[in-house]
Enzyme design. Structure first.
Site, PDB file in Angstrom:
ATOM      1  N   ASP A  56      36.205  49.322  31.422  1.00  0.00           N
ATOM      2  CA  ASP A  56      35.929  48.077  32.121  1.00  0.00           C
ATOM      3  C   ASP A  56      35.497  47.034  31.088  1.00  0.00           C
ATOM      4  O   ASP A  56      34.488  47.202  30.407  1.00  0.00           O
ATOM      5  CB  ASP A  56      34.827  48.297  33.180  1.00  0.00           C
ATOM      6  CG  ASP A  56      34.686  47.095  34.099  1.00  0.00           C
ATOM      7  OD1 ASP A  56      35.384  46.091  33.880  1.00  0.00           O
ATOM      8  OD2 ASP A  56      33.862  47.157  35.038  1.00  0.00           O
ATOM      9  N   LYS A 104      33.778  35.592  33.522  1.00  0.00           N
ATOM     10  CA  LYS A 104      32.644  35.107  32.723  1.00  0.00           C
ATOM     11  C   LYS A 104      33.145  34.285  31.534  1.00  0.00           C
ATOM     12  O   LYS A 104      32.677  33.186  31.297  1.00  0.00           O
ATOM     13  CB  LYS A 104      31.803  36.282  32.213  1.00  0.00           C
ATOM     14  CG  LYS A 104      31.748  37.493  33.127  1.00  0.00           C
ATOM     15  CD  LYS A 104      30.867  37.314  34.345  1.00  0.00           C
ATOM     16  CE  LYS A 104      31.134  38.432  35.328  1.00  0.00           C
ATOM     17  NZ  LYS A 104      30.192  38.629  36.361  1.00  0.00           N
ATOM     18  N   TRP A 129      27.330  49.495  37.306  1.00  0.00           N
ATOM     19  CA  TRP A 129      27.431  48.398  38.281  1.00  0.00           C
ATOM     20  C   TRP A 129      27.610  49.028  39.670  1.00  0.00           C
ATOM     21  O   TRP A 129      28.498  49.881  39.831  1.00  0.00           O
ATOM     22  CB  TRP A 129      28.642  47.548  37.898  1.00  0.00           C
ATOM     23  CG  TRP A 129      28.866  46.325  38.717  1.00  0.00           C
ATOM     24  CD1 TRP A 129      27.932  45.400  39.090  1.00  0.00           C
ATOM     25  CD2 TRP A 129      30.112  45.868  39.255  1.00  0.00           C
ATOM     26  NE1 TRP A 129      28.519  44.394  39.808  1.00  0.00           N
ATOM     27  CE2 TRP A 129      29.859  44.654  39.929  1.00  0.00           C
ATOM     28  CE3 TRP A 129      31.415  46.362  39.219  1.00  0.00           C
ATOM     29  CZ2 TRP A 129      30.858  43.937  40.571  1.00  0.00           C
ATOM     30  CZ3 TRP A 129      32.414  45.642  39.854  1.00  0.00           C
ATOM     31  CH2 TRP A 129      32.136  44.445  40.520  1.00  0.00           C
TER      32      TRP A 129
END
Ligand code: LMR
Length: 397
Positions: A211, A246, A131
């Site tokens: 993560d 999310k 990312w």
């Protein structure tokens, strides 16, 4: 004049896509850019469990006074159980604790500051690719950033390259791993691969920072935590960043946590004392609303059941879209070339499309995705997969 010499820089490439998509008047457009879930209507809904929790909070909340440096205590305990498992031995041993942060990004930022100030001199190893914000967060915190191969130009997972690179990392360095639903590629490690990574981590005495932004979007809420729990059981120390953006649909509420596992309860408290001070300098105390919603849901059996069902429905929708897109590519003779889309996990797919093809998709067909060829599959519209497949076929000719 103070600002005369300040140059204008390009905006964030992922968030910029939101604006470009919104400004496109085409009724046929596809938003495969920023990582948000969309339902069959193309909306990013507020989950019903969140709506109900919000109503309860509205009715019952009596104060907006600050939450403490580590945030809402109930949230911290419940998110720890969600990540580590209800009966995790580390919880019973008081060896794990959560600090509430503004989203998973805030947790990464806090981890970066902790590493810089409390463990100076450690480099951090990121997957290539990762990312983009991982790159900038750790670099701007002043850490030495290195990369281990993850997905190569052939668009395949390169576990051998990853292991070899970590084997050569200086002892004591930090390695950032994606628990599941790798962003941007969608390629996840198998359980066998994770075991191999764990062996290298032990041998090189690396500190993993895992993560965990997509719990529930890969194989399921519990299944996705498998690697995190393995590492927590096998290693004395571990950092985990957890996001509720999310899986709770709380994106703009900025809700997440930095979890620390230490080898003793005493050392955990030492680390936590540092985190509270660091957080005080970054954002003082975290925003409350999203965490209060999460604590309300996870603390209530009926609301939690509803939420678990909603996460599972989101997960299944993405899995179905993945298979549907590969099927829609079949008449174009492209189902084999893009078979990986159905094998990847989570929202994202490294499609293997070139930056030029991505630009053509946008110009000719109003299909928006990140220039690296990352598509947010969760943004596709199930009723128009044939249209999307035809557009992809057009730029692959
Ligand atoms: C993404 O990668 O699209 C998401 O994680 C959203 C973001 O903040 O970039």
């Amino acid at each position: 004049m103070h600002f005369g010499a300040i140059a204008r820089v390009p905006g964030d490439p992922i968030l910029g896509l939101m604006e470009a998509y919104a400004n496109d008047p085409s009724p046929h457009k596809f938003d495969l850019g920023v990582g948000v879930f969309k339902d069959a209507q193309g909306l990013t809904p507020v989950p019903a469990a969140v709506k109900q929790a919000e109503q309860r909070l509205l009715d019952s909340q009596t104060s907006k006074s600050y939450v403490g440096g580590h945030g809402d205590v109930a949230f911290g305990q419940l998110i720890t159980r969600l990540v580590m498992g209800d009966d995790a031995p580390l919880i019973a041993a008081a060896r794990v604790g959560a600090t509430q942060t503004p989203g998973g990004t805030g947790a990464l930022r806090l981890a970066a500051e902790f590493l810089r100030q409390c463990l100076p001199g450690r480099g951090i190893w990121l997957s290539d690719p990762t990312w983009p914000i991982h790159e900038t967060i750790f670099a701007s915190a002043g850490l030495q950033v290195g990369h281990y191969p993850y997905v190569g130009a052939d668009n395949r997972l390169n576990v051998a390259g990853m292991l070899a690179s970590l084997e050569a990392a200086p002892k004591g360095d930090v390695v950032l791993l994606h628990a599941c639903c790798h962003n941007p590629t969608g390629f996840d490690l198998s359980q066998h691969d994770w075991q191999a990574v764990l062996e290298v981590v032990k041998r090189r005495e690396l500190l993993p920072l895992i993560d965990f932004a997509y719990q529930g979007f890969g194989d399921g809420l519990q299944e996705d935590a498998w690697a995190v729990r393995l590492f927590a059981a096998e290693l004395p120390e571990l950092l985990i960043t957890s996001s509720c953006s999310k899986n709770f649909g709380l994106y703009r509420e900025r809700t997440g946590a930095l979890l620390v596992c230490a080898d003793t309860a005493e050392r955990l408290q030492n680390v936590r004392s540092q985190l509270a001070l660091l957080a005080r300098n970054l954002w003082s105390t975290p925003p409350d609303h999203g965490a209060a919603v999460v604590a309300t849901i996870l603390g209530d059996a009926a609301l939690k059941r509803l939420w678990v069902e909603e996460v599972e429905a989101m997960r299944q929708r993405i899995a179905t879209l993945r298979i549907g897109l590969v099927e829609a590519l079949e008449p174009h003779g492209l189902s084999e070339r893009f078979a990986h889309i159905a094998e990847q996990r989570g929202m994202f797919s490294y499609t293997g499309l070139s930056p030029q093809q991505v630009a053509q998709l946008r110009e000719r067909h109003s299909v928006y995705m990140v220039g690296t060829g990352r598509a947010n599959i969760a943004g596709a519209d199930a009723s128009r997969l044939q249209v999307l497949a035809a557009a992809i076929a057009d730029v692959c000719r």
